[in-house]
Design an enzyme around this catalytic site. Structure first.
Site, mmCIF file in Angstrom:
data_model
loop_
_atom_site.group_PDB
_atom_site.id
_atom_site.type_symbol
_atom_site.label_atom_id
_atom_site.label_comp_id
_atom_site.label_asym_id
_atom_site.label_seq_id
_atom_site.Cartn_x
_atom_site.Cartn_y
_atom_site.Cartn_z
ATOM 1 N N GLY A 189 15.920 41.505 15.022
ATOM 2 C CA GLY A 189 16.963 41.659 14.001
ATOM 3 C C GLY A 189 16.466 42.273 12.710
ATOM 4 O O GLY A 189 17.125 42.152 11.677
ATOM 5 N N CYS A 211 -2.001 70.367 17.604
ATOM 6 C CA CYS A 211 -2.847 70.789 16.478
ATOM 7 C C CYS A 211 -4.101 71.539 16.953
ATOM 8 O O CYS A 211 -4.614 72.395 16.244
ATOM 9 C CB CYS A 211 -3.240 69.591 15.628
ATOM 10 S SG CYS A 211 -1.830 68.909 14.724
ATOM 11 N N GLN A 233 15.052 35.131 15.071
ATOM 12 C CA GLN A 233 16.177 35.682 14.317
ATOM 13 C C GLN A 233 16.189 35.021 12.939
ATOM 14 O O GLN A 233 15.181 34.505 12.508
ATOM 15 C CB GLN A 233 17.479 35.467 15.092
ATOM 16 C CG GLN A 233 17.609 36.364 16.325
ATOM 17 C CD GLN A 233 17.736 37.838 15.953
ATOM 18 O OE1 GLN A 233 18.058 38.192 14.809
ATOM 19 N NE2 GLN A 233 17.438 38.727 16.901
ATOM 20 N N ASP A 264 6.850 48.833 18.231
ATOM 21 C CA ASP A 264 7.432 49.929 19.005
ATOM 22 C C ASP A 264 8.398 50.645 18.091
ATOM 23 O O ASP A 264 8.928 50.043 17.152
ATOM 24 C CB ASP A 264 8.217 49.404 20.211
ATOM 25 C CG ASP A 264 9.575 48.878 19.798
ATOM 26 O OD1 ASP A 264 9.635 47.751 19.272
ATOM 27 O OD2 ASP A 264 10.578 49.601 19.938
ATOM 28 N N ASP A 272 12.168 45.127 26.708
ATOM 29 C CA ASP A 272 12.953 44.292 25.790
ATOM 30 C C ASP A 272 14.018 43.569 26.612
ATOM 31 O O ASP A 272 14.152 43.797 27.806
ATOM 32 C CB ASP A 272 13.545 45.143 24.673
ATOM 33 C CG ASP A 272 14.443 46.240 25.221
ATOM 34 O OD1 ASP A 272 14.842 46.142 26.402
ATOM 35 O OD2 ASP A 272 14.734 47.188 24.484
ATOM 36 N N SER A 273 14.773 42.699 25.971
ATOM 37 C CA SER A 273 15.715 41.865 26.734
ATOM 38 C C SER A 273 17.010 42.606 27.056
ATOM 39 O O SER A 273 17.753 42.188 27.932
ATOM 40 C CB SER A 273 16.061 40.625 25.932
ATOM 41 O OG SER A 273 16.815 40.998 24.793
ATOM 42 N N GLY A 274 17.293 43.688 26.344
ATOM 43 C CA GLY A 274 18.563 44.392 26.533
ATOM 44 C C GLY A 274 19.632 43.961 25.555
ATOM 45 O O GLY A 274 20.637 44.636 25.391
ATOM 46 N N GLY A 275 19.417 42.813 24.899
ATOM 47 C CA GLY A 275 20.436 42.285 23.984
ATOM 48 C C GLY A 275 20.745 43.230 22.841
ATOM 49 O O GLY A 275 21.915 43.444 22.492
ATOM 50 N N PHE A 276 19.706 43.827 22.276
ATOM 51 C CA PHE A 276 19.920 44.695 21.116
ATOM 52 C C PHE A 276 20.777 45.908 21.482
ATOM 53 O O PHE A 276 21.711 46.266 20.771
ATOM 54 C CB PHE A 276 18.575 45.144 20.533
ATOM 55 C CG PHE A 276 18.715 46.110 19.401
ATOM 56 C CD1 PHE A 276 19.125 45.668 18.153
ATOM 57 C CD2 PHE A 276 18.481 47.463 19.584
ATOM 58 C CE1 PHE A 276 19.287 46.564 17.099
ATOM 59 C CE2 PHE A 276 18.639 48.364 18.546
ATOM 60 C CZ PHE A 276 19.040 47.914 17.299
ATOM 61 N N ASP A 292 18.347 37.462 23.067
ATOM 62 C CA ASP A 292 18.702 36.903 21.768
ATOM 63 C C ASP A 292 20.071 37.408 21.351
ATOM 64 O O ASP A 292 20.581 38.386 21.893
ATOM 65 C CB ASP A 292 17.677 37.311 20.705
ATOM 66 C CG ASP A 292 17.602 38.828 20.531
ATOM 67 O OD1 ASP A 292 17.733 39.542 21.547
ATOM 68 O OD2 ASP A 292 17.417 39.285 19.394
HETATM 69 ZN ZN LIG Z 1 -1.511 66.880 15.774
#
Ligand SMILES: [Zn+2]
Length: 380
Positions: free
Chosen positions: A224, A317, A197, A274, A94-98, A148
């Site tokens: 956003g 499981c 955005q 993600d 990601d850009s790091g902005g968030f 952004d």
């Molecule tokens: Zn499982």
């Protein structure tokens, strides 16, 4: 996509939902795909071999965190993210902005970029659109994301007009930064996402998509969102923006991970996702099943010999009971969090495998209805 080693070939479609082959220099990703979050270059407690075994195809790392520690020059010197981490498949950063804007009071945003005091040492750091690209070019993921300006849809005490004006200003700045990112980006073996955005305003979302697409990116991310807004509202925003995007480019909805939200976004043409939810929920003992979330720490599972979910092929499981995983989590044994994370990741990756198959067989709509009905029933 015109870059070397990249391609996006749609192989099946049902309504807005689509299955595609996203080629990268480090392998093919079948979409819709979920990207496990490897913030510092690792999915917490899960090795690259385990991720491959769970069916992960592509990982997401965080530009800001890797820039802070160990620094992009260290990662670059060790062969970029692929060499440094040992995950040889595709990467996206990601850009790091968030992450920076989530530092709150420590941040000031100007036309030049984002400036903040580092939580590590209190020193001033600056991140401009050009710097965000330079850091990502050094980290070397297959996909980089433009910087952004990202903020909450509504501030405390803010009225609708105020929120709209703020979203509109952030959108315009994001467009100017998008142009700067595109000009700064040099690597031909790295594709670049433009980021949309527009807050929770449909006309702003449409405009953001139209004007970002006009700049011409390899792929597009809805930014956003996933910040606590209602699902129906978010889906309306994604749908409005998607109508303005080229069908030939991948579309990514950032930060979404609940099963029902993933399926709804796939239905309106989203290809990539993600979310930290599978691992974060796992660590807290909240386990995804097709019958809703199973809170394995509850006393009712104290002697339960069954796996978390019948039919799940994950390492937890196949071998272990609910009672054992509950016991590990209550004892603070790290294996408990690991097994729970492995299950939740496999659940999410398998949901998307099933979704891809359903789209290919043109039964995605009924698949979604079945999954939703199951989720509403609650775990047994
Ligand atoms: Zn499982």
């Amino acid at each position: 996509m015109k870059r070397t080693g990249f391609g996006f070939e749609i192989v099946a479609q049902e309504g807005g939902a689509r299955v595609a082959r996203l080629s990268t220099p480090h392998g093919v990703v079948e979409t819709p795909a979920f990207m496990p979050v490897a913030t510092f270059g690792a999915v917490r407690g899960v090795s690259p071999d385990e991720l491959a075994g769970l069916g992960a195809q592509i990982l997401l790392a965080n530009t800001y965190h890797l820039h802070e520690r160990p620094g992009e020059e260290v990662v670059a010197g060790l062969g970029g993210l692929h060499g440094f981490t040992g995950w040889r498949g595709p990467w996206l950063t990601d850009s790091g902005g968030f992450q920076i804007t989530s530092l709150g009071d420590r941040v000031t945003v100007s036309e030049q970029g984002v400036s903040f005091s580092s939580p590590l040492d209190g020193k001033r750091r600056d991140l401009s659109p050009e710097k965000a690209i330079a850091v990502q070019e050094a980290l070397g993921p297959d996909f980089a994301v433009a910087l952004d300006e990202c903020g909450p849809a509504r501030l405390v005490g803010e009225d609708e007009d105020g929120a709209r004006r703020r979203a509109s200003a952030a959108l315009e700045r994001t467009l100017r930064w998008a142009e700067r990112c595109r000009r700064a980006h040099r690597r031909g073996d790295q594709a670049l996402f433009g980021i949309l955005q527009g807050g929770i305003d449909e006309s702003l979302r449409r405009r953001s998509a139209r004007e970002t697409a006009a700049l011409g990116f390899d792929a597009y991310a809805h930014g956003g969102l996933g910040l606590g807004e209602e699902s129906a509202l978010r889906e309306a925003m994604v749908a409005a923006a998607t109508r303005e995007l080229p069908a030939s480019a991948p579309r990514y909805l950032m930060g979404i991970g609940r099963p029902e939200d993933l399926l709804a976004a796939i239905a309106i043409g989203t290809d990539l996702f993600d979310c930290v939810l599978p691992t974060r929920n796992g660590r807290h003992g909240n386990l995804f099943t097709r019958r809703g979330v199973l809170h394995v720490r509850n006393a009712r599972y104290r002697s339960d010999p069954r796996p978390i979910e019948e039919g799940c092929d994950c390492p937890a499981c196949i071998r272990h009971s609910r009672a054992y995983i509950r016991h590990l989590l209550h004892g603070g044994e790290s294996l408990g969090a690991r097994l729970a994370s492995l299950h939740n990741l496999r659940f999410t990756l398998r949901l998307l495998e099933d979704a891809r198959r359903a789209i290919a067989e043109r039964r995605f709509a009924s698949f979604c209805s079945e999954v939703r009905a199951g989720l509403d029933e609650g775990p047994r």
